[in-house]
Design a protein around this motif. Sequence first.
Motif, PDB file in Angstrom:
ATOM      1  N   VAL A 169       0.855  -1.204   0.000  1.00  0.00           N
ATOM      2  CA  VAL A 169       0.000   0.000   0.000  1.00  0.00           C
ATOM      3  C   VAL A 169       0.881   1.241   0.000  1.00  0.00           C
ATOM      4  O   VAL A 169       0.651   2.190  -0.763  1.00  0.00           O
ATOM      5  N   GLY A 170       1.905   1.269   0.859  1.00  0.00           N
ATOM      6  CA  GLY A 170       2.794   2.427   0.933  1.00  0.00           C
ATOM      7  C   GLY A 170       3.552   2.667  -0.354  1.00  0.00           C
ATOM      8  O   GLY A 170       3.787   3.818  -0.736  1.00  0.00           O
ATOM      9  N   GLY A 171       3.939   1.606  -1.045  1.00  0.00           N
ATOM     10  CA  GLY A 171       4.643   1.763  -2.312  1.00  0.00           C
ATOM     11  C   GLY A 171       3.778   2.381  -3.394  1.00  0.00           C
ATOM     12  O   GLY A 171       4.284   3.001  -4.327  1.00  0.00           O
ATOM     13  N   ALA A 172       2.460   2.242  -3.284  1.00  0.00           N
ATOM     14  CA  ALA A 172       1.546   2.791  -4.284  1.00  0.00           C
ATOM     15  C   ALA A 172       1.247   4.265  -4.047  1.00  0.00           C
ATOM     16  O   ALA A 172       0.725   4.938  -4.934  1.00  0.00           O
ATOM     17  N   LEU A 173       1.598   4.775  -2.878  1.00  0.00           N
ATOM     18  CA  LEU A 173       1.299   6.169  -2.564  1.00  0.00           C
ATOM     19  C   LEU A 173       2.406   7.084  -3.074  1.00  0.00           C
ATOM     20  O   LEU A 173       3.585   6.733  -3.023  1.00  0.00           O
ATOM     21  N   PRO A 174       2.048   8.272  -3.556  1.00  0.00           N
ATOM     22  CA  PRO A 174       3.085   9.209  -3.993  1.00  0.00           C
ATOM     23  C   PRO A 174       3.922   9.689  -2.801  1.00  0.00           C
ATOM     24  O   PRO A 174       3.413   9.817  -1.686  1.00  0.00           O
ATOM     25  N   SER A 175       5.187   9.960  -3.047  1.00  0.00           N
ATOM     26  CA  SER A 175       6.083  10.401  -1.983  1.00  0.00           C
ATOM     27  C   SER A 175       5.605  11.706  -1.368  1.00  0.00           C
ATOM     28  O   SER A 175       5.177  12.622  -2.070  1.00  0.00           O
ATOM     29  N   PHE A 176       5.695  11.789  -0.073  1.00  0.00           N
ATOM     30  CA  PHE A 176       5.363  12.981   0.706  1.00  0.00           C
ATOM     31  C   PHE A 176       3.931  13.453   0.515  1.00  0.00           C
ATOM     32  O   PHE A 176       3.621  14.613   0.747  1.00  0.00           O
ATOM     33  N   SER A 177       3.048  12.565   0.091  1.00  0.00           N
ATOM     34  CA  SER A 177       1.636  12.925   0.014  1.00  0.00           C
ATOM     35  C   SER A 177       1.032  12.814   1.405  1.00  0.00           C
ATOM     36  O   SER A 177       1.620  12.228   2.317  1.00  0.00           O
ATOM     37  N   GLN A 178      -0.148  13.354   1.570  1.00  0.00           N
ATOM     38  CA  GLN A 178      -0.795  13.302   2.866  1.00  0.00           C
ATOM     39  C   GLN A 178      -1.083  11.849   3.265  1.00  0.00           C
ATOM     40  O   GLN A 178      -0.883  11.467   4.420  1.00  0.00           O
ATOM     41  N   ARG A 179      -1.524  11.034   2.316  1.00  0.00           N
ATOM     42  CA  ARG A 179      -1.804   9.626   2.623  1.00  0.00           C
ATOM     43  C   ARG A 179      -0.543   8.867   2.999  1.00  0.00           C
ATOM     44  O   ARG A 179      -0.556   8.041   3.918  1.00  0.00           O
ATOM     45  N   ALA A 180       0.579   9.137   2.305  1.00  0.00           N
ATOM     46  CA  ALA A 180       1.843   8.469   2.638  1.00  0.00           C
ATOM     47  C   ALA A 180       2.315   8.895   4.030  1.00  0.00           C
ATOM     48  O   ALA A 180       2.786   8.060   4.813  1.00  0.00           O
ATOM     49  N   ASN A 181       2.194  10.176   4.328  1.00  0.00           N
ATOM     50  CA  ASN A 181       2.596  10.653   5.654  1.00  0.00           C
ATOM     51  C   ASN A 181       1.724  10.044   6.752  1.00  0.00           C
ATOM     52  O   ASN A 181       2.217   9.686   7.821  1.00  0.00           O
ATOM     53  N   LEU A 182       0.427   9.919   6.491  1.00  0.00           N
ATOM     54  CA  LEU A 182      -0.466   9.306   7.472  1.00  0.00           C
ATOM     55  C   LEU A 182      -0.134   7.830   7.675  1.00  0.00           C
ATOM     56  O   LEU A 182      -0.205   7.322   8.793  1.00  0.00           O
TER      57      LEU A 182
END
Length: 133
Positions: free
Chosen positions: A30-43
């Motif tokens: 899941v984390g690999g699919a999120l863009p870097s430094f996005s709000q979802r990745a930070n959460l």
Amino acid sequence: MDRPEVVAEVDRAWARPAVLTPVFALVSLVGGALPSFSQRANLLVLGAGGALFWLGISAAVPRRPAPARLPRAAAWWLLPVLLFAVVEGATFLNGSSAYPTLSRLADPVLEHYWARAGAYFGWLWAFWAMVRR
């Protein structure tokens, strides 16, 4: 003849590698699919890191004994860590783009999904190893 009783501490079912590996793999995918430094990745990082931090300060996870003393050669591991900190700090404080930080040098690698997912997986296992100490 009396024998001393030897008791082996058994990990809880949820703390065993057979359970944690698929959980960490799912979080990593899941984390690999999120863009870097996005709000979802930070959460995700704050949620996973916060949960592991809480487990580390609570008594919910049985601890493994720390080594009595680290070998002298272990001090050599401080050299790359200190070098990394000095380069990152100097580049940040200087505000110069002539010398890219090591984080920027890693960006082309971490743009790829599998590399980012692998970095998440490694981060989770390293954090878990610290929780167990």
